[in-house]
Design an enzyme around this catalytic site. Structure first.
Site, mmCIF file in Angstrom:
data_model
loop_
_atom_site.group_PDB
_atom_site.id
_atom_site.type_symbol
_atom_site.label_atom_id
_atom_site.label_comp_id
_atom_site.label_asym_id
_atom_site.label_seq_id
_atom_site.Cartn_x
_atom_site.Cartn_y
_atom_site.Cartn_z
ATOM 1 N N CYS A 51 0.770 -1.048 0.137
ATOM 2 C CA CYS A 51 -0.243 0.076 0.014
ATOM 3 C C CYS A 51 0.866 1.464 0.165
ATOM 4 C CB CYS A 51 -1.033 -0.107 1.238
ATOM 5 S SG CYS A 51 -1.946 1.522 1.461
ATOM 6 N N CYS A 56 -1.800 1.741 -2.817
ATOM 7 C CA CYS A 56 -2.625 2.852 -2.497
ATOM 8 C C CYS A 56 -2.223 4.241 -2.615
ATOM 9 C CB CYS A 56 -3.431 2.503 -1.303
ATOM 10 S SG CYS A 56 -3.762 0.933 -0.953
ATOM 11 N N LYS A 59 -0.565 5.598 -5.984
ATOM 12 C CA LYS A 59 -1.589 5.235 -7.173
ATOM 13 C C LYS A 59 -2.489 6.426 -6.755
ATOM 14 C CE LYS A 59 -5.217 3.128 -5.693
ATOM 15 N NZ LYS A 59 -5.875 1.821 -5.291
ATOM 16 N N TYR A 193 1.958 3.263 -24.391
ATOM 17 C CA TYR A 193 1.727 2.608 -23.251
ATOM 18 C C TYR A 193 0.911 1.392 -23.201
ATOM 19 C CZ TYR A 193 2.627 1.774 -18.199
ATOM 20 O OH TYR A 193 2.898 1.335 -16.977
ATOM 21 N N GLU A 215 -6.865 1.451 -12.697
ATOM 22 C CA GLU A 215 -6.607 2.744 -12.306
ATOM 23 C C GLU A 215 -5.335 3.528 -12.848
ATOM 24 O OE1 GLU A 215 -8.253 2.066 -7.790
ATOM 25 O OE2 GLU A 215 -6.432 0.970 -8.344
ATOM 26 N N HIS A 496 -27.075 20.100 0.368
ATOM 27 C CA HIS A 496 -27.145 20.401 -1.184
ATOM 28 C C HIS A 496 -26.420 21.659 -1.507
ATOM 29 C CE1 HIS A 496 -29.591 21.197 -4.647
ATOM 30 N NE2 HIS A 496 -29.718 22.626 -4.325
ATOM 31 N N GLU A 501 -25.929 13.618 -1.934
ATOM 32 C CA GLU A 501 -27.586 14.117 -1.551
ATOM 33 C C GLU A 501 -28.337 13.012 -2.420
ATOM 34 O OE1 GLU A 501 -29.776 17.647 -2.225
ATOM 35 O OE2 GLU A 501 -28.007 18.054 -3.721
#
Length: 521
Positions: A51, A56, A59, A193, A215, A496, A501
């Protein structure tokens, strides 16, 4: 006792470090043994696991770099004068990301020291159920004994063994985040790539775990690289695969995954190219330094080739257990996956040997679950606790250009568990306010709530595609964990104007067949 340590943790990733530090809080004598085997391309990194170093953290930061590129385009519609074209410099981004990761490596070392946890930078293997042996970089043998041992060595990316040249010329996510130069930049060839995906996302019995394949393709496209994704199967395997969508949307989902299809459709409109149902067969290096890839197109039954600057493999991960000598001490693994079989208390087939994180069978491959499981294990071992890790309703997010966050059951899993007549699905296509002035396409911004149909209408799952999906899902995850119902959600006042919402206003059911597009404020 006769053993030197109360607890030895093998693996210095998120789960292992959390377990070690928690055990130390109880005044126990703890050691962590960690070693990073360089990738086939020679990439290595510091303490902290996947990670922190190659998952994570880097990334998400590179994903942010790509989002900023999109924001620059939007800014012009909001009155900002930005000279075109805008260029991205990989080396500046990479340096910033890598410096931050190194600061985290150092932070982990300091934390272990502060908590008096002994750190061994060696690759160890079991010599008996209480003993691990390893060699230092200098070649000196180190022997560590412990009453309890936790295996938390995580996983590493696979290479496709059947593709000639894959190992020699390809990279994986282990390498991408540590590249000093742009993976697409060569003097003579346009940025190019290719990412190969065999299985983009894994599914565990109790949760889901995103790999970095889509990702990576998303942020590479976002920073201006010509990126192609080759897939031999469906993307985001294991996420929601529902088939019923209003015909008005003019997309056939009878055999494809609904949410995954929306994510990849957006990526295609964003500029990522997809080669579907294609199988790479070989990679060759040309005199120019570019890589020629040959693949079979299963749909057309043809062989095709093209040249790329970089080839990245994202064909799954394998548990990092090869050198642990698990068989010798009787730790049972799944013969198909290689993962360690554990019970609800993270115990293996050998008393006093435990395992947490990505290495364990049937667990979500997610950092937060590994951390929580590691802490709870230490509390049971040394703190007189009996609390087990709850792997149900674990939220997660895929950080593709248009993010996908979810918690709870997919529509398919809900139908399988409760029957289609007992499930109600509320859904909506919505447009983020921020997209309006910038005239951004919101076709793929979508959400759905999977509920039981009985009177209480307990919420079983929530799926959201749109900006900041992780931030949206995190709060709702608490409600769903606490047994929230559809009527309770409808009584919740939304903030809002936000995307979140819209979840509190879901009222169109799939069963009705009505158009689910949100109109008005």
């Amino acid at each position: 006792g006769k053993n030197e340590y109360d607890l030895l943790v093998i693996g210095g990733g998120s789960g292992g470090l959390a377990c070690a530090k928690e055990a130390a809080q109880f005044g126990r004598k703890v050691a962590v043994l960690d070693y990073v085997e360089p990738s086939p391309q020679g990439t290595a990194w510091g303490l902290g696991g996947t990670c922190v170093n190659v998952g994570c953290i880097p990334k998400k930061l590179m994903h942010q770099a790509a989002l900023l590129g999109s924001t620059l385009k939007d800014a012009q519609h909001y009155g900002w004068n930005i000279s075109q074209p805008v260029h991205h410099t990989w080396s500046v981004m990479a340096q910033g990301v890598q410096n931050y990761v190194k600061s985290l490596n150092w932070g982990h070392r300091v934390q272990l020291q502060d908590k008096k946890v002994k750190y061994f930078n060696i690759k160890g293997s079991f010599s008996d159920p209480h003993t691990v042996r390893g060699l230092t970089k200098a070649g000196k043998e180190t022997v560590v004994t412990a009453d309890n041992i936790v295996i938390a060595t995580g996983g590493r990316p696979k290479y496709p063994a059947h593709v000639a040249g894959a190992l020699e010329y390809g990279i994986t996510s282990d390498d991408l985040f540590w590249l000093k130069k742009s993976p697409g930049k060569t003097p003579l060839v346009y940025y190019s790539y290719i990412v190969f995906i065999e299985i983009a996302i894994y599914i565990c019995l109790t949760g889901v775990s995103p790999d970095v394949s889509l990702e990576c393709a998303g942020f590479l496209t976002g920073i201006g690289l010509d990126t192609t994704v080759m897939m031999r199967s469906i993307p985001l395997r294991g996420f929601d695969q529902a088939s019923h969508i209003p015909k008005k949307k003019q997309i056939c989902f009878t055999t494809q995954q609904q949410m995954a299809s929306l994510v990849t459709e957006h990526m295609e409109s964003y500029g990522t190219k997809f080669l579907k149902r294609c199988f790479p067969t070989k990679v060759e290096k040309l005199e120019s330094g570019t890589l020629r890839v040959t693949w079979k197109n299963a749909e057309l039954d043809t062989e095709e080739t093209d040249s790329f600057n970089t080839v990245m493999w994202a064909v799954g991960r394998a548990p990092d257990t090869r050198t642990l000598n698990l068989e010798a001490v009787g730790v049972k693994t799944n013969s198909e996956t290689g993962k360690i079989i554990v019970d609800a208390s993270e115990a293996t087939s050998v008393p006093h040997i435990y395992a947490v994180g990505d290495i364990t069978e049937g667990r979500p491959e997610l950092t937060p679950t590994a951390i929580a499981a590691g802490k709870l294990l230490a509390q049971r071992l040394f703190g007189q606790s009996s609390e087990l890790m709850d792997y149900d309703n674990v939220p997660t997010t895929v950080f593709t250009p248009l993010e996908y966050g979810c918690v709870g059951l997919s529509e398919e899993a809900a139908v399988q568990r409760h029957g289609s007549d007992n499930i109600e699905v509320y859904h909506a296509y919505y447009k983020p306010l921020e997209f309006t002035v910038a005239e951004r396409d919101a076709t793929q911004c979508y959400m759905k709530m999977v509920c039981l149909r009985e009177r209480e209408q307990r919420i079983l799952g929530l799926h959201f595609i749109g900006p900041n999906a992780g931030e949206v899902i995190q709060g709702f995850a608490l409600g769903i964990k606490c047994g929230a119902t559809y009527p309770q959600m409808m009584k919740t006042v939304g903030i809002h104007p936000t995307c979140a919402e819209e979840v509190t206003k879901l009222h169109i059911t799939k069963r009705s067949g009505l158009d689910a597009t949100v109109t008005g404020c």
